[in-house]
Design an enzyme around this catalytic site. Sequence first.
Site, short mmCIF file in Angstrom:
data_model
loop_
_atom_site.label_atom_id
_atom_site.label_comp_id
_atom_site.label_asym_id
_atom_site.label_seq_id
_atom_site.Cartn_x
_atom_site.Cartn_y
_atom_site.Cartn_z
N HIS A 1 0.85 -1.18 0.00
CA HIS A 1 0.00 0.00 0.00
C HIS A 1 0.88 1.23 0.00
CE1 HIS A 1 -4.06 1.57 0.88
NE2 HIS A 1 -3.37 2.61 1.30
N PRO B 1 -3.07 6.87 17.53
CA PRO B 1 -3.20 6.04 16.32
C PRO B 1 -3.11 6.86 15.03
CG PRO B 1 -5.33 6.34 17.34
CD PRO B 1 -4.34 7.00 18.24
N TYR C 1 6.31 8.76 7.44
CA TYR C 1 5.00 8.08 7.46
C TYR C 1 5.19 6.57 7.42
CZ TYR C 1 0.11 7.26 5.95
OH TYR C 1 -1.21 6.85 5.85
#
Length: 396
Positions: free
Chosen positions: A83, A304, A393
Amino acid sequence: MTESQIIPAVRNSADVLILGAGPAGLVLGNLLLAAGVDCVVLERATAEQVESRSRAGFLAANTVRVLERHGLAEGLRRHGREHALCEFRTEDGSFRLDYSALGRGERHTVYPQHELVADLLAQYRRAGGQVRFGTEALAVLDAGTDRPRVTTDGPEGPAGWRARYVAGCDGRHGAARRSLPPGSVRRHRHDHGVSWLGLLAEAPPSLDAVGYAVHGRGFAGHMARTPALTRYYLQCERGSSPGALPDERVWEELELRMRAEEHGPLHRGPIVHRAVIDLESDVLEPLRHGSLFLAGDAASLLSPSAAKGANLAVLEAELLAEGLIAQLHRGDPGGLDGYSRRSLEHIWRAQEFSHWMVQLLHRTTHFHDGLRRSRLASLRGSRSLQDWFAEHYVGV
Ligand code: APR
Protein backbone atom coordinates in the site's frame (compact mmCIF):
# COMPACT_ATOMS: atom_id res chain seq x y z
CA MET A 1 2.16 -12.29 57.96
CA THR A 2 5.46 -13.88 56.91
CA GLU A 3 6.77 -13.41 53.38
CA SER A 4 6.09 -17.03 52.49
CA GLN A 5 2.42 -16.34 53.16
CA ILE A 6 2.56 -13.30 50.83
CA ILE A 7 4.71 -14.72 48.03
CA PRO A 8 3.54 -18.17 46.88
CA ALA A 9 6.31 -20.74 46.85
CA VAL A 10 8.42 -20.44 43.70
CA ARG A 11 7.08 -23.02 41.26
CA ASN A 12 8.41 -21.77 37.93
CA SER A 13 11.50 -20.14 36.47
CA ALA A 14 13.03 -19.07 33.15
CA ASP A 15 16.08 -17.08 32.05
CA VAL A 16 13.68 -14.54 30.52
CA LEU A 17 10.06 -14.07 31.53
CA ILE A 18 8.02 -12.22 28.89
CA LEU A 19 4.83 -10.56 30.13
CA GLY A 20 2.28 -10.27 27.31
CA ALA A 21 1.64 -12.10 24.02
CA GLY A 22 1.16 -9.11 21.73
CA PRO A 23 3.47 -8.11 18.85
CA ALA A 24 6.27 -7.08 21.25
CA GLY A 25 6.13 -10.18 23.44
CA LEU A 26 5.77 -12.70 20.62
CA VAL A 27 8.50 -11.25 18.38
CA LEU A 28 10.80 -11.19 21.41
CA GLY A 29 9.86 -14.78 22.32
CA ASN A 30 10.48 -16.06 18.80
CA LEU A 31 13.89 -14.38 18.56
CA LEU A 32 15.03 -15.61 21.99
CA LEU A 33 13.81 -19.14 21.33
CA ALA A 34 15.57 -19.24 17.95
CA ALA A 35 18.80 -18.27 19.75
CA GLY A 36 18.34 -21.01 22.36
CA VAL A 37 17.44 -18.67 25.23
CA ASP A 38 15.17 -20.19 27.88
CA CYS A 39 12.01 -18.00 27.93
CA VAL A 40 8.34 -18.26 28.87
CA VAL A 41 5.48 -15.94 27.84
CA LEU A 42 2.83 -15.17 30.48
CA GLU A 43 -0.43 -13.96 28.94
CA ARG A 44 -3.56 -13.13 30.89
CA ALA A 45 -5.95 -13.58 27.93
CA THR A 46 -6.83 -16.85 26.23
CA ALA A 47 -5.21 -17.90 22.93
CA GLU A 48 -8.53 -17.30 21.15
CA GLN A 49 -8.74 -13.75 22.53
CA VAL A 50 -5.14 -12.98 21.58
CA GLU A 51 -5.63 -14.31 18.05
CA SER A 52 -8.91 -12.48 17.42
CA ARG A 53 -8.34 -8.97 18.83
CA SER A 54 -8.83 -6.53 15.95
CA ARG A 55 -6.03 -3.96 16.04
CA ALA A 56 -4.01 -1.92 13.57
CA GLY A 57 -2.68 -3.61 10.44
CA PHE A 58 -0.30 -1.16 8.82
CA LEU A 59 3.23 -2.60 8.74
CA ALA A 60 6.13 -0.32 7.92
CA ALA A 61 8.84 -1.50 5.52
CA ASN A 62 11.30 -1.87 8.41
CA THR A 63 8.83 -4.05 10.30
CA VAL A 64 8.53 -6.37 7.31
CA ARG A 65 12.34 -6.48 7.05
CA VAL A 66 12.67 -7.43 10.73
CA LEU A 67 10.04 -10.16 10.41
CA GLU A 68 11.60 -11.49 7.18
CA ARG A 69 15.07 -11.46 8.78
CA HIS A 70 13.82 -13.87 11.40
CA GLY A 71 11.60 -16.06 9.25
CA LEU A 72 8.38 -14.61 10.68
CA ALA A 73 6.94 -13.05 7.54
CA GLU A 74 5.43 -16.03 5.71
CA GLY A 75 1.81 -15.07 6.46
CA LEU A 76 2.18 -11.41 5.67
CA ARG A 77 4.04 -12.24 2.48
CA ARG A 78 1.21 -14.54 1.38
CA HIS A 79 -1.79 -12.44 2.49
CA GLY A 80 -0.48 -8.94 3.06
CA ARG A 81 -1.11 -6.26 0.46
CA GLU A 82 1.34 -3.51 -0.39
CA HIS A 83 0.00 0.00 0.00
CA ALA A 84 1.45 3.39 -0.91
CA LEU A 85 -1.33 5.91 -1.40
CA CYS A 86 -2.86 8.44 0.93
CA GLU A 87 -5.53 10.99 0.08
CA PHE A 88 -6.28 14.22 1.92
CA ARG A 89 -9.75 15.73 1.59
CA THR A 90 -9.92 19.23 3.07
CA GLU A 91 -11.85 22.47 2.83
CA ASP A 92 -9.13 23.67 0.39
CA GLY A 93 -9.59 20.73 -1.96
CA SER A 94 -8.14 17.23 -2.06
CA PHE A 95 -4.83 15.71 -3.10
CA ARG A 96 -3.16 12.31 -3.15
CA LEU A 97 0.38 11.28 -2.35
CA ASP A 98 1.99 8.12 -3.75
CA TYR A 99 4.59 7.77 -1.05
CA SER A 100 6.29 4.85 -2.82
CA ALA A 101 7.56 7.49 -5.27
CA LEU A 102 8.66 9.80 -2.48
CA GLY A 103 11.28 9.78 0.27
CA ARG A 104 12.97 6.37 0.40
CA GLY A 105 10.33 4.89 -1.90
CA GLU A 106 9.01 2.54 0.79
CA ARG A 107 5.52 1.08 1.08
CA HIS A 108 3.30 -0.19 3.89
CA THR A 109 2.07 -3.75 4.00
CA VAL A 110 -1.58 -4.00 5.05
CA TYR A 111 -1.95 -7.18 7.10
CA PRO A 112 -4.46 -7.42 9.99
CA GLN A 113 -2.53 -7.43 13.26
CA HIS A 114 -4.50 -10.31 14.78
CA GLU A 115 -3.32 -12.43 11.83
CA LEU A 116 0.29 -11.37 12.44
CA VAL A 117 -0.08 -12.20 16.13
CA ALA A 118 -1.59 -15.60 15.23
CA ASP A 119 1.38 -16.27 12.89
CA LEU A 120 3.88 -15.29 15.60
CA LEU A 121 2.12 -17.44 18.18
CA ALA A 122 1.98 -20.46 15.84
CA GLN A 123 5.69 -20.13 14.98
CA TYR A 124 6.64 -19.75 18.66
CA ARG A 125 4.71 -22.88 19.64
CA ARG A 126 5.99 -24.86 16.64
CA ALA A 127 9.50 -24.07 17.86
CA GLY A 128 8.57 -25.45 21.28
CA GLY A 129 7.96 -22.09 22.95
CA GLN A 130 5.96 -21.98 26.18
CA VAL A 131 3.00 -19.63 26.62
CA ARG A 132 0.93 -19.70 29.81
CA PHE A 133 -2.46 -18.35 28.77
CA GLY A 134 -5.00 -17.15 31.34
CA THR A 135 -2.04 -16.25 33.55
CA GLU A 136 -2.02 -12.68 34.78
CA ALA A 137 1.20 -11.16 36.05
CA LEU A 138 0.35 -9.35 39.27
CA ALA A 139 3.70 -7.78 40.15
CA VAL A 140 7.37 -7.79 39.25
CA LEU A 141 9.34 -7.92 42.50
CA ASP A 142 13.06 -7.29 43.12
CA ALA A 143 13.41 -5.90 39.58
CA GLY A 144 16.38 -3.88 40.81
CA THR A 145 18.30 -7.09 41.59
CA ASP A 146 19.64 -9.87 39.36
CA ARG A 147 16.96 -12.24 40.70
CA PRO A 148 13.62 -10.63 39.84
CA ARG A 149 10.40 -12.45 40.71
CA VAL A 150 6.94 -12.30 39.18
CA THR A 151 3.78 -13.17 41.05
CA THR A 152 0.89 -14.43 38.94
CA ASP A 153 -2.65 -15.67 39.22
CA GLY A 154 -3.89 -18.25 36.78
CA PRO A 155 -5.78 -21.50 36.29
CA GLU A 156 -3.81 -23.19 39.08
CA GLY A 157 -4.20 -20.18 41.38
CA PRO A 158 -1.47 -17.88 42.71
CA ALA A 159 2.08 -18.71 41.67
CA GLY A 160 5.56 -17.26 41.82
CA TRP A 161 8.14 -17.13 39.00
CA ARG A 162 11.87 -16.49 39.14
CA ALA A 163 13.86 -15.20 36.15
CA ARG A 164 17.17 -13.55 35.32
CA TYR A 165 15.41 -10.90 33.22
CA VAL A 166 11.78 -9.79 32.84
CA ALA A 167 10.49 -8.25 29.59
CA GLY A 168 7.43 -6.04 30.20
CA CYS A 169 5.48 -6.41 26.94
CA ASP A 170 2.12 -6.20 28.70
CA GLY A 171 0.94 -2.82 27.47
CA ARG A 172 0.26 0.51 29.16
CA HIS A 173 -1.88 -0.99 31.95
CA GLY A 174 0.26 -4.06 32.56
CA ALA A 175 2.10 -5.30 35.64
CA ALA A 176 5.51 -4.15 34.38
CA ARG A 177 4.58 -0.46 34.46
CA ARG A 178 2.73 -0.88 37.75
CA SER A 179 5.78 -2.49 39.34
CA LEU A 180 8.24 0.29 38.57
CA PRO A 181 9.30 1.83 41.89
CA PRO A 182 8.27 5.48 42.26
CA GLY A 183 10.95 7.77 40.86
CA SER A 184 12.67 4.97 38.91
CA VAL A 185 11.39 6.29 35.56
CA ARG A 186 9.93 9.55 34.30
CA ARG A 187 6.61 9.43 32.43
CA HIS A 188 6.21 12.10 29.73
CA ARG A 189 2.49 12.28 28.98
CA HIS A 190 0.51 14.31 26.46
CA ASP A 191 -3.24 14.40 25.94
CA HIS A 192 -3.94 15.64 22.40
CA GLY A 193 -7.44 16.70 23.51
CA VAL A 194 -9.02 14.78 20.65
CA SER A 195 -11.11 11.59 20.63
CA TRP A 196 -11.98 9.25 17.79
CA LEU A 197 -14.82 6.79 17.37
CA GLY A 198 -12.96 3.81 15.87
CA LEU A 199 -15.19 1.66 13.64
CA LEU A 200 -14.72 -1.64 11.85
CA ALA A 201 -17.20 -2.12 8.98
CA GLU A 202 -18.00 -5.30 7.09
CA ALA A 203 -17.72 -3.39 3.84
CA PRO A 204 -15.09 -3.25 1.09
CA PRO A 205 -12.75 -0.26 1.15
CA SER A 206 -14.19 2.87 -0.46
CA LEU A 207 -10.84 4.32 -1.53
CA ASP A 208 -7.67 2.82 -2.94
CA ALA A 209 -5.82 5.04 -0.45
CA VAL A 210 -5.67 5.80 3.24
CA GLY A 211 -8.23 8.60 3.47
CA TYR A 212 -7.76 11.60 5.77
CA ALA A 213 -10.69 14.04 5.75
CA VAL A 214 -10.58 17.35 7.61
CA HIS A 215 -14.01 18.97 7.88
CA GLY A 216 -15.70 21.71 9.88
CA ARG A 217 -17.53 18.97 11.78
CA GLY A 218 -14.30 17.13 12.53
CA PHE A 219 -11.84 14.54 11.26
CA ALA A 220 -12.80 11.32 9.46
CA GLY A 221 -10.38 8.57 8.44
CA HIS A 222 -10.56 5.54 6.12
CA MET A 223 -8.11 2.63 6.21
CA ALA A 224 -8.51 -0.65 4.33
CA ARG A 225 -8.03 -3.77 6.49
CA THR A 226 -8.93 -6.59 4.06
CA PRO A 227 -10.93 -6.63 0.79
CA ALA A 228 -14.05 -7.12 2.94
CA LEU A 229 -13.25 -5.08 6.05
CA THR A 230 -12.60 -1.37 6.38
CA ARG A 231 -11.50 0.72 9.38
CA TYR A 232 -13.07 4.15 9.79
CA TYR A 233 -12.48 6.86 12.38
CA LEU A 234 -14.81 9.70 13.29
CA GLN A 235 -13.61 12.49 15.55
CA CYS A 236 -16.05 12.75 18.46
CA GLU A 237 -16.49 14.60 21.73
CA ARG A 238 -14.40 13.40 24.65
CA GLY A 239 -16.51 11.03 26.76
CA SER A 240 -18.77 9.99 23.86
CA SER A 241 -20.40 6.58 24.02
CA PRO A 242 -19.33 4.20 21.20
CA GLY A 243 -22.97 3.33 20.54
CA ALA A 244 -24.28 6.91 20.60
CA LEU A 245 -24.98 6.99 16.85
CA PRO A 246 -26.91 4.28 14.99
CA ASP A 247 -25.06 2.81 11.98
CA GLU A 248 -27.16 4.89 9.58
CA ARG A 249 -26.10 8.15 11.22
CA VAL A 250 -22.47 7.03 11.36
CA TRP A 251 -22.45 6.45 7.59
CA GLU A 252 -24.13 9.79 6.97
CA GLU A 253 -21.53 11.58 9.10
CA LEU A 254 -18.66 9.72 7.43
CA GLU A 255 -19.95 10.63 3.96
CA LEU A 256 -20.47 14.26 4.97
CA ARG A 257 -16.93 14.67 6.31
CA MET A 258 -15.36 12.66 3.46
CA ARG A 259 -17.21 14.86 0.99
CA ALA A 260 -19.09 12.03 -0.69
CA GLU A 261 -21.04 14.49 -2.82
CA GLU A 262 -17.73 15.39 -4.50
CA HIS A 263 -15.87 12.06 -4.35
CA GLY A 264 -18.68 9.53 -4.47
CA PRO A 265 -20.48 7.47 -1.79
CA LEU A 266 -18.79 5.12 0.67
CA HIS A 267 -19.33 1.35 0.50
CA ARG A 268 -21.61 0.70 3.46
CA GLY A 269 -22.06 -2.39 5.58
CA PRO A 270 -22.70 -3.48 9.17
CA ILE A 271 -20.42 -1.86 11.72
CA VAL A 272 -19.08 -4.85 13.66
CA HIS A 273 -16.80 -3.15 16.17
CA ARG A 274 -16.79 0.26 17.83
CA ALA A 275 -14.50 1.87 20.41
CA VAL A 276 -13.85 5.45 21.52
CA ILE A 277 -10.13 6.25 21.57
CA ASP A 278 -8.82 9.29 23.41
CA LEU A 279 -5.70 10.37 21.54
CA GLU A 280 -3.01 10.29 24.18
CA SER A 281 0.72 9.72 24.04
CA ASP A 282 3.27 8.89 26.67
CA VAL A 283 6.92 7.88 26.89
CA LEU A 284 8.69 6.30 29.84
CA GLU A 285 12.36 7.12 30.37
CA PRO A 286 14.44 5.05 30.83
CA LEU A 287 12.96 1.79 29.51
CA ARG A 288 14.93 -0.29 31.98
CA HIS A 289 14.89 -0.73 35.74
CA GLY A 290 17.55 -3.25 36.73
CA SER A 291 16.50 -6.63 35.29
CA LEU A 292 13.14 -5.32 34.01
CA PHE A 293 12.89 -4.01 30.44
CA LEU A 294 9.87 -2.36 28.77
CA ALA A 295 8.86 -2.78 25.10
CA GLY A 296 5.85 -1.87 22.98
CA ASP A 297 2.96 -0.05 24.60
CA ALA A 298 4.48 -0.73 28.02
CA ALA A 299 7.35 1.53 26.92
CA SER A 300 5.46 4.19 25.05
CA LEU A 301 1.93 4.87 23.89
CA LEU A 302 1.36 6.54 20.53
CA SER A 303 -1.80 8.15 19.21
CA PRO A 304 -3.20 6.04 16.32
CA SER A 305 -2.79 9.02 13.93
CA ALA A 306 0.13 7.40 12.12
CA ALA A 307 -0.50 3.71 13.00
CA LYS A 308 3.02 3.25 14.37
CA GLY A 309 2.40 1.38 17.64
CA ALA A 310 2.86 -2.17 16.42
CA ASN A 311 5.82 -1.16 14.24
CA LEU A 312 7.68 0.31 17.20
CA ALA A 313 6.82 -2.81 19.24
CA VAL A 314 8.50 -5.07 16.65
CA LEU A 315 11.57 -2.85 16.41
CA GLU A 316 12.00 -2.70 20.20
CA ALA A 317 11.51 -6.46 20.49
CA GLU A 318 14.41 -7.03 18.07
CA LEU A 319 16.67 -4.57 19.93
CA LEU A 320 15.84 -6.20 23.28
CA ALA A 321 16.33 -9.71 21.91
CA GLU A 322 19.78 -8.77 20.57
CA GLY A 323 20.75 -7.36 23.96
CA LEU A 324 19.49 -10.35 25.96
CA ILE A 325 21.14 -12.87 23.62
CA ALA A 326 24.49 -11.02 23.78
CA GLN A 327 24.33 -10.89 27.58
CA LEU A 328 23.15 -14.43 28.21
CA HIS A 329 25.30 -16.16 25.59
CA ARG A 330 28.43 -14.01 25.53
CA GLY A 331 28.33 -12.03 28.76
CA ASP A 332 28.29 -8.85 26.68
CA PRO A 333 26.09 -6.22 28.41
CA GLY A 334 26.39 -3.65 25.60
CA GLY A 335 23.05 -4.33 23.94
CA LEU A 336 21.13 -4.19 27.22
CA ASP A 337 22.99 -1.11 28.40
CA GLY A 338 22.13 0.65 25.13
CA TYR A 339 18.58 -0.68 24.75
CA SER A 340 16.77 2.22 26.38
CA ARG A 341 18.70 4.95 24.58
CA ARG A 342 18.39 3.29 21.15
CA SER A 343 14.67 2.53 21.55
CA LEU A 344 13.92 6.02 22.79
CA GLU A 345 15.50 7.53 19.67
CA HIS A 346 12.97 5.64 17.55
CA ILE A 347 10.13 6.32 19.99
CA TRP A 348 10.62 10.09 20.02
CA ARG A 349 10.88 10.18 16.24
CA ALA A 350 7.57 8.26 15.96
CA GLN A 351 6.01 10.48 18.64
CA GLU A 352 7.07 13.62 16.80
CA PHE A 353 5.56 12.49 13.51
CA SER A 354 2.36 11.22 15.16
CA HIS A 355 1.99 14.58 16.92
CA TRP A 356 2.53 16.40 13.61
CA MET A 357 -0.23 14.24 12.05
CA VAL A 358 -2.66 14.98 14.91
CA GLN A 359 -2.16 18.71 14.35
CA LEU A 360 -2.49 18.29 10.57
CA LEU A 361 -5.84 16.51 10.84
CA HIS A 362 -7.74 18.29 13.57
CA ARG A 363 -9.23 21.74 13.85
CA THR A 364 -8.61 23.44 17.18
CA THR A 365 -8.14 27.21 17.67
CA HIS A 366 -8.37 29.65 14.77
CA PHE A 367 -4.62 30.25 14.96
CA HIS A 368 -3.90 26.52 14.81
CA ASP A 369 -6.40 26.23 11.96
CA GLY A 370 -4.33 28.71 9.99
CA LEU A 371 -1.22 26.65 10.71
CA ARG A 372 -3.04 23.47 9.73
CA ARG A 373 -4.23 24.84 6.38
CA SER A 374 -0.79 26.23 5.62
CA ARG A 375 0.82 22.88 6.51
CA LEU A 376 -1.58 21.04 4.21
CA ALA A 377 -0.90 23.54 1.41
CA SER A 378 2.85 22.97 1.84
CA LEU A 379 2.36 19.22 1.86
CA ARG A 380 0.35 19.53 -1.31
CA GLY A 381 2.89 21.66 -3.15
CA SER A 382 6.34 21.06 -1.73
CA ARG A 383 8.28 18.03 -2.97
CA SER A 384 10.79 18.32 -0.15
CA LEU A 385 8.01 18.25 2.48
CA GLN A 386 6.40 15.32 0.66
CA ASP A 387 9.73 13.45 0.81
CA TRP A 388 9.97 14.21 4.54
CA PHE A 389 6.37 13.06 5.01
CA ALA A 390 6.91 9.78 3.12
CA GLU A 391 10.10 8.96 5.01
CA HIS A 392 8.44 9.45 8.40
CA TYR A 393 5.00 8.08 7.46
CA VAL A 394 6.39 4.67 6.46
CA GLY A 395 9.59 4.74 8.45
CA VAL A 396 10.11 3.65 12.04
N1 APR B 1 -0.27 -10.18 32.68
C1 APR B 1 -0.17 -10.88 31.52
N2 APR B 1 -0.50 -10.38 30.30
C2 APR B 1 -0.95 -9.10 30.27
C3 APR B 1 -1.08 -8.30 31.43
C4 APR B 1 -0.72 -8.89 32.67
N3 APR B 1 -0.79 -8.20 33.83
N4 APR B 1 -1.56 -7.07 31.06
C5 APR B 1 -1.69 -7.10 29.71
N5 APR B 1 -1.35 -8.32 29.23
C6 APR B 1 -1.32 -8.77 27.83
C7 APR B 1 -2.52 -8.32 27.00
O1 APR B 1 -3.59 -9.24 27.13
C8 APR B 1 -1.92 -8.31 25.59
O2 APR B 1 -2.07 -9.57 24.98
O3 APR B 1 -0.21 -8.12 27.22
C9 APR B 1 -0.43 -8.04 25.81
C10 APR B 1 -0.04 -6.65 25.32
O4 APR B 1 -0.18 -6.65 23.90
P1 APR B 1 -0.47 -5.27 23.11
O5 APR B 1 -1.43 -4.45 23.87
O6 APR B 1 -0.79 -5.65 21.70
O7 APR B 1 0.89 -4.50 23.22
P2 APR B 1 2.25 -4.60 22.40
O8 APR B 1 2.71 -5.99 22.18
O9 APR B 1 3.10 -3.66 23.13
O10 APR B 1 1.84 -4.03 20.95
C11 APR B 1 1.76 -2.66 20.79
O11 APR B 1 0.19 -3.34 19.02
O12 APR B 1 -1.84 -3.71 19.98
C12 APR B 1 -1.19 -3.02 18.98
O13 APR B 1 -1.26 -0.92 17.96
C13 APR B 1 -1.33 -1.57 19.21
O14 APR B 1 0.41 0.01 19.78
C14 APR B 1 -0.12 -1.27 20.04
C15 APR B 1 0.90 -2.29 19.61
